[in-house]
Write a protein that holds these residues in place. Sequence first.
Motif, PDB file in Angstrom:
ATOM      1  N   LEU A 126       0.804  -1.217   0.000  1.00  0.00           N
ATOM      2  CA  LEU A 126       0.000   0.000   0.000  1.00  0.00           C
ATOM      3  C   LEU A 126       0.846   1.280   0.000  1.00  0.00           C
ATOM      4  O   LEU A 126       0.569   2.191  -0.788  1.00  0.00           O
ATOM      5  N   PRO A 127       1.879   1.419   0.854  1.00  0.00           N
ATOM      6  CA  PRO A 127       2.679   2.650   0.808  1.00  0.00           C
ATOM      7  C   PRO A 127       3.322   2.882  -0.554  1.00  0.00           C
ATOM      8  O   PRO A 127       3.411   4.023  -1.017  1.00  0.00           O
ATOM      9  N   ALA A 128       3.775   1.818  -1.217  1.00  0.00           N
ATOM     10  CA  ALA A 128       4.394   1.968  -2.532  1.00  0.00           C
ATOM     11  C   ALA A 128       3.371   2.433  -3.563  1.00  0.00           C
ATOM     12  O   ALA A 128       3.674   3.270  -4.425  1.00  0.00           O
ATOM     13  N   LEU A 129       2.153   1.892  -3.497  1.00  0.00           N
ATOM     14  CA  LEU A 129       1.111   2.325  -4.426  1.00  0.00           C
ATOM     15  C   LEU A 129       0.782   3.801  -4.220  1.00  0.00           C
ATOM     16  O   LEU A 129       0.678   4.572  -5.192  1.00  0.00           O
ATOM     17  N   LYS A 130       0.624   4.210  -2.968  1.00  0.00           N
ATOM     18  CA  LYS A 130       0.319   5.618  -2.696  1.00  0.00           C
ATOM     19  C   LYS A 130       1.444   6.530  -3.168  1.00  0.00           C
ATOM     20  O   LYS A 130       1.190   7.618  -3.708  1.00  0.00           O
ATOM     21  N   ALA A 134      -9.192   0.919  -2.913  1.00  0.00           N
ATOM     22  CA  ALA A 134      -9.636   2.221  -2.421  1.00  0.00           C
ATOM     23  C   ALA A 134      -8.606   3.303  -2.738  1.00  0.00           C
ATOM     24  O   ALA A 134      -8.958   4.433  -3.096  1.00  0.00           O
ATOM     25  N   ALA A 135      -7.315   2.967  -2.635  1.00  0.00           N
ATOM     26  CA  ALA A 135      -6.267   3.947  -2.931  1.00  0.00           C
ATOM     27  C   ALA A 135      -6.300   4.351  -4.402  1.00  0.00           C
ATOM     28  O   ALA A 135      -6.145   5.533  -4.744  1.00  0.00           O
ATOM     29  N   ILE A 136      -6.527   3.393  -5.283  1.00  0.00           N
ATOM     30  CA  ILE A 136      -6.607   3.715  -6.714  1.00  0.00           C
ATOM     31  C   ILE A 136      -7.850   4.543  -6.991  1.00  0.00           C
ATOM     32  O   ILE A 136      -7.820   5.508  -7.765  1.00  0.00           O
ATOM     33  N   SER A 144      -4.169   8.739 -12.818  1.00  0.00           N
ATOM     34  CA  SER A 144      -3.156   7.785 -13.277  1.00  0.00           C
ATOM     35  C   SER A 144      -3.842   6.549 -13.853  1.00  0.00           C
ATOM     36  O   SER A 144      -4.944   6.188 -13.447  1.00  0.00           O
ATOM     37  N   HIS A 145      -3.158   5.898 -14.783  1.00  0.00           N
ATOM     38  CA  HIS A 145      -3.612   4.627 -15.326  1.00  0.00           C
ATOM     39  C   HIS A 145      -2.693   3.538 -14.781  1.00  0.00           C
ATOM     40  O   HIS A 145      -1.466   3.623 -14.918  1.00  0.00           O
ATOM     41  N   VAL A 146      -3.296   2.515 -14.153  1.00  0.00           N
ATOM     42  CA  VAL A 146      -2.529   1.500 -13.442  1.00  0.00           C
ATOM     43  C   VAL A 146      -2.512   0.207 -14.252  1.00  0.00           C
ATOM     44  O   VAL A 146      -3.565  -0.353 -14.570  1.00  0.00           O
ATOM     45  N   PHE A 147      -1.302  -0.261 -14.573  1.00  0.00           N
ATOM     46  CA  PHE A 147      -1.112  -1.491 -15.338  1.00  0.00           C
ATOM     47  C   PHE A 147      -0.399  -2.499 -14.433  1.00  0.00           C
ATOM     48  O   PHE A 147       0.731  -2.261 -14.009  1.00  0.00           O
ATOM     49  N   MET A 148      -1.071  -3.598 -14.140  1.00  0.00           N
ATOM     50  CA  MET A 148      -0.514  -4.601 -13.243  1.00  0.00           C
ATOM     51  C   MET A 148       0.192  -5.689 -14.048  1.00  0.00           C
ATOM     52  O   MET A 148      -0.336  -6.184 -15.047  1.00  0.00           O
ATOM     53  N   MET A 153      -4.895  -8.265  -9.125  1.00  0.00           N
ATOM     54  CA  MET A 153      -4.331  -7.666 -10.337  1.00  0.00           C
ATOM     55  C   MET A 153      -5.425  -7.146 -11.268  1.00  0.00           C
ATOM     56  O   MET A 153      -5.357  -6.026 -11.784  1.00  0.00           O
ATOM     57  N   GLU A 154      -6.430  -7.977 -11.504  1.00  0.00           N
ATOM     58  CA  GLU A 154      -7.508  -7.594 -12.416  1.00  0.00           C
ATOM     59  C   GLU A 154      -8.286  -6.398 -11.883  1.00  0.00           C
ATOM     60  O   GLU A 154      -8.602  -5.459 -12.616  1.00  0.00           O
ATOM     61  N   ARG A 155      -8.620  -6.410 -10.602  1.00  0.00           N
ATOM     62  CA  ARG A 155      -9.424  -5.327 -10.047  1.00  0.00           C
ATOM     63  C   ARG A 155      -8.632  -4.015 -10.010  1.00  0.00           C
ATOM     64  O   ARG A 155      -9.170  -2.947 -10.299  1.00  0.00           O
ATOM     65  N   MET A 156      -7.340  -4.062  -9.624  1.00  0.00           N
ATOM     66  CA  MET A 156      -6.533  -2.845  -9.614  1.00  0.00           C
ATOM     67  C   MET A 156      -6.399  -2.277 -11.020  1.00  0.00           C
ATOM     68  O   MET A 156      -6.467  -1.056 -11.222  1.00  0.00           O
TER      69      MET A 156
END
Length: 710
Positions: free
Chosen positions: A407-411, A445-447, A454-458, A470-473
């Motif tokens: 979570l901290p890395a994503l934020k 929730a963070a996304i 931002s566009h998030v690619f897992m 992965m799919e939900r993010m």
Amino acid sequence: MPHFLSFRRALIPAAMLALAAPVALAVHTTAAVAADDADASEPNGDDGPAAGTLMLTGQGVAKSLPAVRLGTDMDVTVTGQIARVRVTQAFRNTSDKWMEAHYLYPLPQDGAVDSLKMVVGQRVIVGHIQPREKARETYEAAKASGRKAGLVEQQRPNMFTTMVANVGPGETVLISIEYQAPVSQANGTFSLRLPLVVGPRYTPAHTLDSKAAVEDANEVTAAPVLDPKAGAGLNPTTISVHLAPGFDVANLISRYHKVNVTGPLDNRTINLADASVPADRDFVLDWRSASADPTLGLFAQHTDKGDYVMASVTPPADLSNLPTPPREMVFVIDNSGSMGGDSMDEAKASLIHALGTLRPQDHFNVIRFDDTMTRLFEHSVAATPDQVALAKRFAGSLEAQGGTEMLPALKAALEDAGSGGTPDALRQIVFLTDGEISNEREMMAAIGADAGRSHVFMVGIGSAPNDYLMERMSTIGGGVYTHVGAPGEVAAKMMPLLDVLSHPAVRDLSVRVEGGSLDLTPSRLPDVYAGRPLVLVGRTEHLAGTLTVSGTIGGKHWERRVDLASALPSPAIEKLWAHRRITDVEADRALGKLEDDAADAEVEKIGMESGIVTSRTSLVAVDETPSRPAGARLTREDLPINLPAGWDFDTLFGKDAVQAQPASDLAATQADALELPQTATGFVGLVGKGLAMLLAGLAGLAILLRRRAA
């Protein structure tokens, strides 16, 4: 810090241990009646000094392993774009005690479990959907009274637990669970993924703020993990796939298992080349159409509840003539202990490959994390040759260790701002991880709080990543999910993803139905990229009209129209719609748009109406005839799981550890080595006989019902 220490420390703080249910390493003794509960914990009870302890051969531990053994047979039928999967598992109790088996089992993140059958001797016991609490009460009552019972509960959309009560000495029980899942499609390739193993999940300490949270952590982490170096693995699996996609199949590839293929091109049969394989990595089957443009993409199901339709609409595959805007790219790489072994090599190679595609007009940054976090640069910087070379050296130096504080890395990635970047730069986050965490809702929730900036690619790394996360993010973050499952796949998997990243998505999507109406899911339309279809599932009282999907690509209008009357028949759309609608509800919950009570009520309603296992509904099967003698103790065993292929056991748990410890048993004995028993002899034949009895029992039941109706 060794990962196994941080894993255990973060999993359950000492202050919370008193709240945890006794879901320990492998075996827990439960009394048949209340009076026996006190005796069960006595060291001199009938179970002997080893009661309540996992018995493994090795230095400093007991000499034997409880004798419930597990094998799995998977029979899969793919019709069109839907897979129907029957998982049959055998429990053989060779001990002299009455046993309760408990195990975790993986599920495709978009799979829906809707059937449970048990075969015990000559008896076939059929499961029924009940609200979660009622199903648990039904199971516990049956267990206490000595009756055979089975319970299937969802712990995550891609993970469920199965429990089987009152397996007698020398007795074999077959459990048959069925689920269905859609076949994925990208760039003309269709793909079937069958998860076979659940990777150990990391639970951040800050999430353990209640008894319910601790119990949840136990459910997703409590299974013992076998060290692959210790000997032959348990959990042998056989797989058979019947592939009838509606067109001639070409380029059929089994990515991680050797297979034999027979039958005509439009109705292929795929079997494992080996008699069985260890359940230590996902089974993935890819295929393409032999024709340039398969006439597939629209299916319908007519039911008493109404009509259901699934439409797959694909945007143009070639966008090379469109301009590529400048980008700000933030790469996030997981170097926690679960990434040890092949996974770390795959992640580093993927990152280095992606860094090599940056252009001078792009800005970028690299963030690495375990239970700590490092930004390579304070903010995103211009992609000059020197800066890119520095980033490649940084990536190459990473080693797997520590916990998985994602979570901290994503934020940090969502907050990073490119210094000197142009205001209209396309902001993209590429997240490389196995996703083996338990706090998925916090990540979503963070996304959601980023509001689409931002566009998030897992990029899922390893043999058994957490596909649900992965799919939900990716969906909430307006990106796509890519899986790199082996070192040799890095270039083949990353190149298409990087091509997607370099071209604009279909923007301003809208869907309308002319001459009819549809209750469509997903309710939040995702961004759609070249070669990747938008799959819509809808419900209506009467299927009619034209479905139109439109948007803009590179500032130009794009549109596709589909005549709903041309849909091909399919028996599986109703449950797919129900599962997708539940996904919408859970996304709204994670994004704070729906309160927990309202979300639970809606999920339970859909689960009961459609007859599928959800977070609020479970399958329970009970034999009405008691089998365990009154007063006989019931011993619970948490059946062990294999370590996902490519994971490094010593990096994850420490060189002296036998297996992963559950949340409530941090002080369990460690040993230098353990000796694993061989797989139960004749499992495949046993499954075949059990299935024959199951079918015969169901046929007899049908005859009896017809006679009563007459």
